[in-house]
Design a protein around this motif. Structure first.
Motif, PDB file in Angstrom:
ATOM      1  N   MET A 160      39.493  32.771  33.571  1.00 46.79           N
ATOM      2  CA  MET A 160      38.744  31.583  34.321  1.00 46.79           C
ATOM      3  C   MET A 160      37.527  31.525  34.858  1.00 46.79           C
ATOM      4  O   MET A 160      37.199  32.202  35.524  1.00 46.79           O
ATOM      5  N   LEU A 161      36.497  30.426  34.596  1.00 48.28           N
ATOM      6  CA  LEU A 161      35.478  30.227  35.330  1.00 48.28           C
ATOM      7  C   LEU A 161      35.497  29.978  36.588  1.00 48.28           C
ATOM      8  O   LEU A 161      36.496  29.195  37.059  1.00 48.28           O
ATOM      9  N   THR A 162      34.788  30.255  37.453  1.00 48.73           N
ATOM     10  CA  THR A 162      34.835  29.897  39.023  1.00 48.73           C
ATOM     11  C   THR A 162      34.487  28.542  39.175  1.00 48.73           C
ATOM     12  O   THR A 162      35.125  27.891  39.985  1.00 48.73           O
ATOM     13  N   TYR A 163      33.506  27.990  38.448  1.00 49.63           N
ATOM     14  CA  TYR A 163      33.088  26.601  38.216  1.00 49.63           C
ATOM     15  C   TYR A 163      33.378  26.070  36.831  1.00 49.63           C
ATOM     16  O   TYR A 163      32.798  26.400  35.923  1.00 49.63           O
ATOM     17  N   SER A 164      34.300  25.067  36.866  1.00 49.04           N
ATOM     18  CA  SER A 164      34.457  24.581  35.313  1.00 49.04           C
ATOM     19  C   SER A 164      34.079  23.014  35.422  1.00 49.04           C
ATOM     20  O   SER A 164      34.073  22.606  34.222  1.00 49.04           O
ATOM     21  N   LEU A 165      33.527  22.644  36.293  1.00 50.25           N
ATOM     22  CA  LEU A 165      32.639  21.147  36.186  1.00 50.25           C
ATOM     23  C   LEU A 165      31.398  21.162  36.872  1.00 50.25           C
ATOM     24  O   LEU A 165      31.200  21.248  38.138  1.00 50.25           O
ATOM     25  N   LEU A 166      30.369  21.133  36.143  1.00 56.48           N
ATOM     26  CA  LEU A 166      28.982  20.974  36.450  1.00 56.48           C
ATOM     27  C   LEU A 166      28.402  19.685  36.461  1.00 56.48           C
ATOM     28  O   LEU A 166      28.076  19.413  35.361  1.00 56.48           O
ATOM     29  N   ALA A 167      27.972  19.044  37.490  1.00 52.05           N
ATOM     30  CA  ALA A 167      27.296  17.728  37.317  1.00 52.05           C
ATOM     31  C   ALA A 167      25.689  18.088  37.666  1.00 52.05           C
ATOM     32  O   ALA A 167      25.487  18.688  38.564  1.00 52.05           O
ATOM     33  N   CYS A 168      24.961  17.692  36.480  1.00 51.23           N
ATOM     34  CA  CYS A 168      23.477  17.947  36.493  1.00 51.23           C
ATOM     35  C   CYS A 168      22.626  16.791  36.618  1.00 51.23           C
ATOM     36  O   CYS A 168      22.812  15.995  35.616  1.00 51.23           O
ATOM     37  N   ASP A 169      21.836  16.714  37.479  1.00 53.41           N
ATOM     38  CA  ASP A 169      20.747  15.535  37.361  1.00 53.41           C
ATOM     39  C   ASP A 169      19.859  15.760  36.054  1.00 53.41           C
ATOM     40  O   ASP A 169      19.769  17.119  35.513  1.00 53.41           O
ATOM     41  N   MET A 170      19.219  15.050  35.676  1.00 51.42           N
ATOM     42  CA  MET A 170      18.375  15.166  34.453  1.00 51.42           C
ATOM     43  C   MET A 170      16.698  15.153  34.690  1.00 51.42           C
ATOM     44  O   MET A 170      16.193  16.174  34.738  1.00 51.42           O
ATOM     45  N   ASP A 171      16.166  14.007  35.251  1.00 49.66           N
ATOM     46  CA  ASP A 171      14.699  13.957  35.523  1.00 49.66           C
ATOM     47  C   ASP A 171      14.347  14.984  36.582  1.00 49.66           C
ATOM     48  O   ASP A 171      14.969  14.793  37.675  1.00 49.66           O
ATOM     49  N   GLY A 172      13.510  15.964  36.370  1.00 50.92           N
ATOM     50  CA  GLY A 172      13.085  16.710  37.622  1.00 50.92           C
ATOM     51  C   GLY A 172      14.229  17.953  37.629  1.00 50.92           C
ATOM     52  O   GLY A 172      13.791  18.846  38.589  1.00 50.92           O
ATOM     53  N   THR A 173      14.934  18.061  36.990  1.00 52.51           N
ATOM     54  CA  THR A 173      16.100  19.208  37.014  1.00 52.51           C
ATOM     55  C   THR A 173      16.525  19.751  35.765  1.00 52.51           C
ATOM     56  O   THR A 173      15.851  21.007  35.666  1.00 52.51           O
ATOM     57  N   LEU A 174      17.147  19.167  34.916  1.00 54.84           N
ATOM     58  CA  LEU A 174      17.476  19.522  33.554  1.00 54.84           C
ATOM     59  C   LEU A 174      16.053  19.427  32.760  1.00 54.84           C
ATOM     60  O   LEU A 174      15.735  20.445  31.966  1.00 54.84           O
ATOM     61  N   LEU A 175      15.327  18.409  32.780  1.00 50.97           N
ATOM     62  CA  LEU A 175      14.291  18.027  32.063  1.00 50.97           C
ATOM     63  C   LEU A 175      13.054  18.563  32.610  1.00 50.97           C
ATOM     64  O   LEU A 175      12.707  18.424  33.676  1.00 50.97           O
ATOM     65  N   GLY A 176      12.066  19.158  31.762  1.00 50.13           N
ATOM     66  CA  GLY A 176      10.706  19.444  32.301  1.00 50.13           C
ATOM     67  C   GLY A 176       9.900  18.208  32.387  1.00 50.13           C
ATOM     68  O   GLY A 176      10.455  16.946  32.203  1.00 50.13           O
TER      69      GLY A 176
END
Length: 273
Positions: A1-17
């Motif tokens: 089992m993954l230690t973290y199973s729900l990851l909330a991720c911001d878009m602009d400035g975080t996931l996106l270049g």
């Protein structure tokens, strides 16, 4: 089992270049983590309808069992059919008053009903920034009545001068008693209904998916990510973060948003070992 199973991720400035693209490192690592059981959930101030260029390379577009938190947490949708799981819009009279103040002061505004974004006083500075980021509709309406009957999830004032944004906030005074106010992208003052934050939405989705809080993780870069970072069990800031959020991050990545910071965080804390 993954230690973290729900990851909330911001878009602009975080996931996106900075060019609004998602780099290959992020795509590769996120897909690997999803295959291992991770719920990777975009958690954004944008509307869900703007996320196709993100969802498609990740294999999430239109899929059941994949989710988006949008409008700073005012809406949670499942990707298949963009089915609403939860929503909390601004009361109509409040939204209309915020819009009226914006038109009176000729403020560049974003207005977010379901699946759309309208731009008022769409100045060239903002056009250049939004190009390639999200589709929008320009409006010249002086009253919000053109959207009467629709849920207004969020209204945004834009100005690159933070002092000007703070002046607007002070002028609005008691009108904001029923509003959650946040800042983003060093240019936006954002208004949602009271209690609406990315953090409350993250915990709500975790409950819907029967995922305990201790298995949640969040990644962000700016002030409107603070509540999300506070809510998650593990909070990660990207290297290019706004210094104001540093105190809310358990860890900061070595990579910035152009170098696959999200991929780095997943490798270190989700796919480790």
């Amino acid at each position: 089992m993954l230690t973290y199973s729900l990851l909330a991720c911001d878009m602009d400035g975080t996931l996106l270049g900075d060019d609004a693209s998602i780099c290959q490192r992020n795509i590769r690592v996120i897909r690997q983590a999803m295959a291992a059981g991770l719920h990777f959930v975009p958690c954004t101030g944008r509307g869900f309808e703007s996320l196709g260029p993100v969802q498609k390379p990740l294999g999430q577009f239109g899929k059941a069992g994949e989710y988006v938190i949008s409008y700073n947490g005012a809406l949670i949708t499942e990707n298949k059919g963009n089915t609403i799981l939860y929503e909390d819009g601004l009361p109509w009279d409040l939204a209309a008053a915020l819009y009226a103040y914006g038109t009176e002061h000729n403020i560049t505004m974003h207005v977010y009903p379901y699946g759309k974004v309208y731009l008022y006083n769409y100045v060239p500075f903002e056009r250049a920034f939004l190009e390639g980021r999200m589709p929008n509709i320009e409006t010249f309406e002086k009253s919000l009545d053109f959207l009467r009957g629709e849920t207004i999830y969020k209204i945004v004032y834009m100005d690159p001068d933070i002092d000007t944004l703070n002046t607007y906030r002070q002028d609005l005074g008691p009108l904001l008693d029923e509003v959650t106010v946040s800042y983003s992208s060093n240019r936006y003052l954002e208004f949602n209904h009271k209690q609406v934050t990315k953090g409350t939405a993250l915990l709500r989705l975790a409950r819907l998916l029967d995922i305990p809080q201790e298995r949640t993780m969040a990644i962000g870069d700016n002030i409107n990510d603070i509540e999300m970072l506070r809510a998650a069990s593990l909070s990660v800031g990207v290297r290019n973060l706004n210094p104001a959020i540093g105190a809310y991050c358990d860890v900061v990545t070595d990579a910035d948003n152009n170098e696959g910071a999200v991929g780095e965080a997943i490798e270190r804390f989700v796919l480790k070992g």
